[in-house]
Write a protein that holds these residues in place. Sequence first.
Motif, PDB file in Angstrom:
ATOM      1  N   GLN A 212       1.099  -1.125  -0.034  1.00 42.41           N
ATOM      2  CA  GLN A 212       0.062  -0.025  -0.353  1.00 42.41           C
ATOM      3  C   GLN A 212       0.542   1.421   0.177  1.00 42.41           C
ATOM      4  O   GLN A 212       0.351   2.260  -0.207  1.00 42.41           O
ATOM      5  CB  GLN A 212      -0.685  -0.005   1.335  1.00 42.41           C
ATOM      6  CG  GLN A 212      -1.962  -1.178   1.163  1.00 42.41           C
ATOM      7  CD  GLN A 212      -3.160  -0.947   2.305  1.00 42.41           C
ATOM      8  OE1 GLN A 212      -2.202   0.273   3.371  1.00 42.41           O
ATOM      9  NE2 GLN A 212      -3.973  -1.923   2.444  1.00 42.41           N
ATOM     10  N   ILE A 213       1.956   1.418  -0.002  1.00 39.46           N
ATOM     11  CA  ILE A 213       3.165   2.166   0.846  1.00 39.46           C
ATOM     12  C   ILE A 213       3.132   2.829  -0.798  1.00 39.46           C
ATOM     13  O   ILE A 213       3.526   1.926  -1.345  1.00 39.46           O
ATOM     14  CB  ILE A 213       4.167   1.977   1.386  1.00 39.46           C
ATOM     15  CG1 ILE A 213       4.903   3.553   1.767  1.00 39.46           C
ATOM     16  CG2 ILE A 213       4.924   1.105   0.616  1.00 39.46           C
ATOM     17  CD1 ILE A 213       5.844   3.887   2.623  1.00 39.46           C
ATOM     18  N   THR A 214       3.503   4.160  -0.902  1.00 39.45           N
ATOM     19  CA  THR A 214       3.605   4.907  -2.354  1.00 39.45           C
ATOM     20  C   THR A 214       5.169   5.335  -2.334  1.00 39.45           C
ATOM     21  O   THR A 214       5.194   5.709  -1.093  1.00 39.45           O
ATOM     22  CB  THR A 214       2.946   6.191  -2.659  1.00 39.45           C
ATOM     23  OG1 THR A 214       3.285   7.488  -1.399  1.00 39.45           O
ATOM     24  CG2 THR A 214       0.896   5.445  -2.805  1.00 39.45           C
ATOM     25  N   GLU A 215       5.273   5.266  -3.471  1.00 43.22           N
ATOM     26  CA  GLU A 215       6.942   6.051  -3.787  1.00 43.22           C
ATOM     27  C   GLU A 215       6.788   7.313  -2.849  1.00 43.22           C
ATOM     28  O   GLU A 215       7.755   7.995  -2.220  1.00 43.22           O
ATOM     29  CB  GLU A 215       7.919   6.562  -5.261  1.00 43.22           C
ATOM     30  CG  GLU A 215       7.385   4.697  -5.780  1.00 43.22           C
ATOM     31  CD  GLU A 215       7.676   5.577  -7.166  1.00 43.22           C
ATOM     32  OE1 GLU A 215       8.534   5.946  -7.370  1.00 43.22           O
ATOM     33  OE2 GLU A 215       8.057   4.223  -8.179  1.00 43.22           O
ATOM     34  N   SER A 216       6.220   8.232  -2.995  1.00 42.48           N
ATOM     35  CA  SER A 216       6.386   9.462  -2.337  1.00 42.48           C
ATOM     36  C   SER A 216       6.046   9.424  -1.108  1.00 42.48           C
ATOM     37  O   SER A 216       7.700  10.027   0.027  1.00 42.48           O
ATOM     38  CB  SER A 216       4.689  10.810  -2.659  1.00 42.48           C
ATOM     39  OG  SER A 216       3.390   9.515  -2.461  1.00 42.48           O
ATOM     40  N   GLN A 217       5.393   8.123  -0.089  1.00 43.71           N
ATOM     41  CA  GLN A 217       5.481   8.524   1.029  1.00 43.71           C
ATOM     42  C   GLN A 217       7.200   7.588   1.174  1.00 43.71           C
ATOM     43  O   GLN A 217       7.658   8.119   2.472  1.00 43.71           O
ATOM     44  CB  GLN A 217       4.143   7.498   1.648  1.00 43.71           C
ATOM     45  CG  GLN A 217       2.853   7.941   1.092  1.00 43.71           C
ATOM     46  CD  GLN A 217       2.048   6.795   2.160  1.00 43.71           C
ATOM     47  OE1 GLN A 217       1.907   5.840   1.313  1.00 43.71           O
ATOM     48  NE2 GLN A 217       0.852   6.877   2.487  1.00 43.71           N
ATOM     49  N   ILE A 218       7.402   7.013   0.631  1.00 44.81           N
ATOM     50  CA  ILE A 218       9.213   6.816   0.929  1.00 44.81           C
ATOM     51  C   ILE A 218       9.740   7.368   0.548  1.00 44.81           C
ATOM     52  O   ILE A 218      10.824   7.595   1.660  1.00 44.81           O
ATOM     53  CB  ILE A 218       9.430   5.397  -0.257  1.00 44.81           C
ATOM     54  CG1 ILE A 218       8.372   3.309   0.510  1.00 44.81           C
ATOM     55  CG2 ILE A 218      10.543   4.628  -0.515  1.00 44.81           C
ATOM     56  CD1 ILE A 218       8.374   2.779  -1.308  1.00 44.81           C
ATOM     57  N   THR A 220       9.404  11.001   1.304  1.00 43.51           N
ATOM     58  CA  THR A 220       9.330  11.461   2.376  1.00 43.51           C
ATOM     59  C   THR A 220      10.271  10.892   3.514  1.00 43.51           C
ATOM     60  O   THR A 220      10.554  11.867   4.762  1.00 43.51           O
ATOM     61  CB  THR A 220       7.947  11.268   2.230  1.00 43.51           C
ATOM     62  OG1 THR A 220       7.139  12.533   1.295  1.00 43.51           O
ATOM     63  CG2 THR A 220       7.903  12.916   3.898  1.00 43.51           C
ATOM     64  N   ALA A 221       9.409   9.650   4.292  1.00 40.98           N
ATOM     65  CA  ALA A 221      10.590   8.632   4.856  1.00 40.98           C
ATOM     66  C   ALA A 221      11.620   9.089   4.755  1.00 40.98           C
ATOM     67  O   ALA A 221      12.590   8.787   5.769  1.00 40.98           O
ATOM     68  CB  ALA A 221       9.468   7.181   4.569  1.00 40.98           C
TER      69      ALA A 221
END
Length: 244
Positions: A212-218, A220-221
């Motif tokens: 479910q995790i997106t590239e933008s979330q990765i 940001t992390a």
Amino acid sequence: MKELIGTVKHLFLVNRSEILVYGSVTVGFGIFGMVVVLVMLASGSMEGEYLKLGTLVAMLFSIIVLLFSAIFSLKTDFDLAISMGRTRKCFVPARYLLCAADCMVCMVGFMLISRMEDAVYRFLYPEAVSIWNVDVLFAKPVCWVGFLLATPALIMLMGGLFIKFSTKFFWFFWVVWMVCWLGGPRILSASEESPDSLSGRMGTDVLAFFRQITESQIMTALIIFLIVSAVAVALIFRKQRVTL
């Protein structure tokens, strides 16, 4: 800036063999994995399909060698640099840049091994089909940021903690590594073999999270990790004593 450049040159001269070592490890494991695939294709056990095992093996073991070698050699580099008159504020970014260069060598090696596998498999077995194209990883900016920027930051953070806490951190790092190395595959396999068990549910939840995790979330992390690790490393090395 002049002092920083001098520190970078000093660390490069001391550790220039690292680049050759990491490059050789990447190529060596890549060729080993490729030979395994060729043997399986020749025996017919892969039924006209192949996986770029050479690239995957090179990525796995090169990263392991890079992490362990760089983390536990950081103390020696720090003690030597400071004892030779280099400052802490220059050592940290200089060593980070050297780690990034090592990561770049590994990344270039991954790409070369991948291209070599394509050429060899298509030449010897033109009818064979690739199961999964690992090159899709090289086209993602998040992979480049994660490997070339976050990996050196992780090395500096873990190496700094090892310098500060010595053997206590070594055993903590070893325990965490073994739990992830041995427990991770078992949890993931349990999600398929016994999904109703505790480990099976854990594996299912982990897989669902990563799906479910997106590239933008990765991304940001990764940025948050870079900021936090930069602050932590600065605090660790600010007053760290030299222990030759």
